[in-house]
Design an enzyme around this catalytic site. Sequence first.
Site, short mmCIF file in Angstrom:
data_model
loop_
_atom_site.label_atom_id
_atom_site.label_comp_id
_atom_site.label_asym_id
_atom_site.label_seq_id
_atom_site.Cartn_x
_atom_site.Cartn_y
_atom_site.Cartn_z
N TYR A 216 -56.98 -64.11 -32.75
CA TYR A 216 -56.00 -63.01 -32.55
C TYR A 216 -55.23 -63.29 -31.09
CZ TYR A 216 -54.03 -58.73 -30.59
OH TYR A 216 -53.12 -58.04 -30.03
N GLY A 217 -53.93 -63.04 -31.22
CA GLY A 217 -53.07 -63.25 -30.09
C GLY A 217 -53.37 -63.33 -28.96
N GLY A 218 -53.83 -62.08 -28.14
CA GLY A 218 -54.03 -61.96 -26.97
C GLY A 218 -55.40 -62.91 -26.19
N LYS B 64 -51.63 -63.31 -21.63
CA LYS B 64 -52.46 -62.60 -20.93
C LYS B 64 -53.51 -63.51 -19.94
CE LYS B 64 -50.91 -58.36 -21.69
NZ LYS B 64 -50.26 -57.98 -22.87
N THR C 167 -42.72 -52.32 -24.46
CA THR C 167 -41.46 -52.82 -25.45
C THR C 167 -40.60 -51.92 -25.66
OG1 THR C 167 -43.32 -54.45 -26.20
CG2 THR C 167 -41.24 -54.37 -27.42
N SER D 104 -51.68 -51.63 -22.27
CA SER D 104 -51.23 -51.78 -23.54
C SER D 104 -51.23 -50.72 -24.53
CB SER D 104 -52.58 -52.79 -24.12
OG SER D 104 -52.85 -53.86 -23.01
N ARG E 34 -57.64 -57.56 -28.56
CA ARG E 34 -58.40 -58.29 -27.41
C ARG E 34 -59.75 -57.79 -27.19
NH1 ARG E 34 -57.01 -56.53 -23.43
NH2 ARG E 34 -55.36 -55.06 -24.02
N HIS F 154 -48.23 -56.84 -15.03
CA HIS F 154 -48.38 -56.47 -16.29
C HIS F 154 -47.03 -55.21 -16.47
CE1 HIS F 154 -50.66 -54.44 -20.23
NE2 HIS F 154 -49.41 -55.49 -20.47
N CYS G 70 -48.84 -48.47 -24.52
CA CYS G 70 -48.16 -47.24 -23.92
C CYS G 70 -46.92 -47.19 -23.68
CB CYS G 70 -48.95 -47.22 -22.65
SG CYS G 70 -50.81 -46.62 -23.12
N GLY G 71 -46.11 -48.19 -24.19
CA GLY G 71 -44.56 -47.94 -24.36
C GLY G 71 -43.85 -49.29 -23.59
N ARG H 180 -49.01 -56.80 -35.23
CA ARG H 180 -47.86 -57.33 -34.33
C ARG H 180 -46.84 -57.94 -34.79
NH1 ARG H 180 -48.90 -55.90 -28.51
NH2 ARG H 180 -50.80 -54.66 -28.76
N ASP I 180 -43.25 -57.33 -20.91
CA ASP I 180 -44.75 -57.44 -20.96
C ASP I 180 -45.26 -57.80 -19.55
OD1 ASP I 180 -47.44 -56.76 -22.17
OD2 ASP I 180 -47.68 -58.78 -22.38
N GLY J 6 -35.60 -43.43 -26.51
CA GLY J 6 -34.38 -43.54 -25.76
C GLY J 6 -34.03 -42.33 -24.64
N ASP J 7 -34.59 -41.17 -25.05
CA ASP J 7 -34.44 -40.06 -23.89
C ASP J 7 -35.31 -40.30 -22.66
OD1 ASP J 7 -32.53 -38.26 -25.39
OD2 ASP J 7 -34.56 -37.99 -26.72
N ASN K 280 -52.98 -52.26 -34.55
CA ASN K 280 -52.67 -53.26 -33.84
C ASN K 280 -52.01 -54.49 -34.17
OD1 ASN K 280 -52.52 -54.12 -30.97
ND2 ASN K 280 -54.14 -55.54 -31.20
P1 GTP Z 1 -48.49 -53.86 -25.60
O1 GTP Z 1 -47.54 -54.95 -26.38
O2 GTP Z 1 -49.88 -53.77 -26.26
O3 GTP Z 1 -48.38 -54.14 -24.17
O4 GTP Z 1 -47.77 -52.69 -25.73
P2 GTP Z 1 -46.30 -51.60 -25.22
O5 GTP Z 1 -46.81 -51.38 -23.69
O6 GTP Z 1 -45.37 -52.75 -25.26
O7 GTP Z 1 -46.42 -50.35 -26.04
P3 GTP Z 1 -45.15 -50.26 -27.37
O8 GTP Z 1 -43.77 -50.18 -26.81
O9 GTP Z 1 -45.36 -51.17 -28.27
O10 GTP Z 1 -45.65 -48.87 -27.83
C1 GTP Z 1 -46.92 -48.56 -28.41
C2 GTP Z 1 -46.99 -47.57 -28.95
O11 GTP Z 1 -46.27 -46.22 -28.23
C3 GTP Z 1 -45.96 -47.70 -30.33
O12 GTP Z 1 -46.75 -47.07 -31.35
C4 GTP Z 1 -44.76 -46.76 -30.07
O13 GTP Z 1 -44.06 -46.14 -30.94
C5 GTP Z 1 -45.22 -45.56 -28.89
N1 GTP Z 1 -44.19 -45.19 -27.78
C6 GTP Z 1 -43.50 -45.98 -27.12
N2 GTP Z 1 -42.90 -45.15 -26.28
C7 GTP Z 1 -43.05 -44.06 -26.66
C8 GTP Z 1 -42.45 -42.97 -26.30
O14 GTP Z 1 -41.71 -42.82 -25.24
N3 GTP Z 1 -43.00 -41.65 -26.51
C9 GTP Z 1 -43.93 -41.59 -27.39
N4 GTP Z 1 -44.35 -40.45 -28.00
N5 GTP Z 1 -44.42 -42.77 -28.05
C10 GTP Z 1 -44.00 -43.81 -27.67
C1 SPV Z 2 -51.70 -56.11 -24.82
O1 SPV Z 2 -52.72 -55.83 -25.45
O2 SPV Z 2 -51.47 -55.54 -23.71
C2 SPV Z 2 -50.79 -57.03 -25.52
C3 SPV Z 2 -51.04 -57.65 -26.78
O3 SPV Z 2 -49.61 -57.37 -25.10
S1 SPV Z 2 -52.07 -59.01 -26.20
O4 SPV Z 2 -51.48 -60.21 -26.22
O5 SPV Z 2 -53.17 -59.12 -27.36
O6 SPV Z 2 -52.92 -58.79 -25.18
MN MN Z 3 -45.42 -54.63 -25.73
#
Ligand code: GTP
Ligand code: SPV
Ligand code: MN
Length: 602
Positions: free
Chosen positions: A214-216, A223, A270, A265, A86, A243, A267-268, A387, A294, A512-513, A385
Amino acid sequence: MDILRIDDSREETEKMPLTKNKAVLSWIDEMAAMTRPDRMEWIDGSEEQLEKLRAAACGTGELYRLSEEKLPGCYLHRTAVNDVARVEHRTFICCRRQEDAGPTNNWMAPQEMYAKLKKLYAGSMEGRTMYVIPYSMGIVGSPFAKYGIELTDSIYVVMNMVIMTRVGTEVLDALGDSGDFVRGLHSKAQLDEENRYICHFPEDNTIMSVNSGYGGNVLLGKKCFALRIASFLGRNEGWMAEHMLILGVENPKGEVRYIAAAFPSACGKTNLAMLIPPEIYAKKGYKAWCVGDDIAWLRVGPDGRLWAVNPENGFFGVAPGTNEKSNPNALASTRRNTIFTNVVHNLEDNTVWWEGLNKTPPEHALDWKGQPWDASLGTKGAHPNSRFTAPASGCPCLSHEFYNPQGVPISAIVFGGRRAKTAPLVYQSRSWRHGVFVGSVMASETTAAASGAVGVVRRDPMAMLPFCGYHMGDYWQHWLDMGEKIGQKPKIFNVNWFRTDDKGDFIWPGFGDNLRVIEWILARAFDEADAAGSPIGFLPKPGDINLEGLDLAPETMEELLRVDPALWRAEVDNIREFYGKFGDKLPRELAEELETLSKNLQ
Ligand code: GTP
Ligand code: SPV
Ligand code: MN
C-alpha cells in the site's frame, strides 16, 4: 552477491549499475545478498524502460490498462484486501535511545529491529526482480533537494515513485560519490499482515518496509523519507519538514500570498491546495495556485521570511469525494498518466468510478476487490482510502513556483482537523508561541487513511502524530526555536471545515468556499483586517468573513464561530492529560500557554 555479474536475459544496460558510487553499490550488494532477487534492474527514468515495465505489469495483472481514449496513460491497481492503508501500529522509529523516539512513536532498538527484519527479508525477492530507483525529493541539483534510493520488488512501486518523485540517472549524477542519501528497502515479501513492518532508522538514514504493497507504506520517498526522516534531519540542520499543503492566493491586484496548512490525513489538504474560487471571487480576479498538497519543507530565507518547497512531484490523493464540483482541479489532474488504486472498475467503458464521483454508479462494474459489483445492494464499490497517483504537471492550477527551487514565502500557517463541535470555523493565535501551542493540541477524528477505528477524536499535533521521526516534545521545542530564527514570522491560525449540526450534517459548505476564510486569514497576516478577542485567540467579527453569493444565514456564521466555554474546559482537561505523557520534554512555554487558556476560560 556481485551486482555486476547477475545472470540476466534483459538488456545489458538495465542490469549495469548506473553509478560508480561505492556507498550506493556496497549497500545494494548487501541488500541483494539478503533478499536474493533473481534479477536486478536500474531505473534510468526513460520512457522506453517504463513502458516495458508497464507492459510486464499488465501481463501479470499487477496493473490494468484503462481506456486509452478516455483515460490516456492511466492504470488500475488493486492491493491485497488486508493492505489498504498506512499501518501506524506497525510503524517504528528505531533510534538508539528510546527516549529519542518519545511516547507517541513505536520504538525498537536498531540492532534488534535489523535482526528481526533480516529474517523477514531473507530470500524475500527470490524469483523476483529487484528494481533500483534513484530518486530526488525536491528539484534535482537544487540546494534543498535530498536524494534517496529505493530498492523494491514491485513494479507498482516503481510506477508510483516515477510519478511522485524525480527518478532516474540525473539523480545519481547529482549525488556523485557522496554517501549522503536515504537508503530505502521495500519488499512485498508475502504481504503477511502479521509481519508487516515500516521501520525508520533516522541515525542511519535508512528505511525498511516489508510485507505491504500500500502507498503510504511502500512509496518510501513520501511519509517515510519526506516527513519521518526529514523531520529528524530538519531538527539537526535547522529547518522543518511538515505535513502541509502549500497554496498561493492571487488577489485582483495580481499579488500572490502563500499559506502552508497542516491537516491530518484525509482532512482536506489536497482539496484546499487545489481550490476553485467561488464565482464572486473569480469575477473579481482572485486565483488560487497549488504549490503542494501534502508535504512542505520549510526554511528561513536570507530575507528572514519562512520559505517553503514541495519536495514531491505528484499527488497521492484520496479518490472518494473527488468530483467535478468538489475538486475539479484534482479530477482534471487524474485524466491522464494516473494510477488508480482500489477504485471501482467501470467495465462499460473501461474507466474508473468511486463514491462521490457522480450519482450514477456504473451498472457493469467490479468493486475494489475485483468482484462483480451491484451498487443497488448498498455496498461500497471503492475502498474509502482508494487513491489516485497523478503527476503534478497535469494539475490545471499548478503554480509556476512549483518549479522554483527557492520555493515560496509563507505568510500564514494554518492548522486544522475534523471536529464536529469545539473548534470554531477559524481563529488566530496571539503569537508564534501561542500558535505552536494551538498546533500542539490539534485534535481530529480519525479517517480511513490509516488502519483502525474511524471517527474517533485523537490528538494529532501539527498533523504529525504518525509522521514525526523523533520525540514530539523535542519537535515542539524545535518549532519554538524556529520562531526565534524567523524574522518575519507567519501568523498562525486554526480552521475547522467539519463542524456539524444536530443531525450530523456539515454546517460550512467547505471546498471552494474555504477561500472566504483564507481571505480573512491573509488579511490578518498583512494587518488588513480586524478581529475580536476570545479565550482561545482572535476570532473574525460578524461580517468579517465575506458571505456574498453564499446562502448562509448570519446566525449560522455565529454558530460556526461560537466558542463553547464548557466544551473548551473539557478540552483543557484533556490537553493536560495528553501533555502529561511528555514529562519534562514538554516545553515550559506550552505548559504556560495551557495555563493561560485555562484561566481565560474561568
Ligand atoms: P491525505 O491525502 O490522506 O493526506 O488527505 P487530504 O488531507 O489531502 O484530504 P483530501 O483533500 O483528499 O480530502 C479528504 C476527504 O475530505 C475527501 O472525501 C474530501 O471530499 C473531504 N473534504 C475535503 N475538503 C472538505 C471541506 O472543505 N468540507 C468537507 N465537508 N469535506 C471536505
Ligand atoms: C496520508 O495518509 O496522509 C496520505 C496517504 O497522504 S499515505 O501516503 O498513505 O500516507
Ligand atoms: Mn492528500
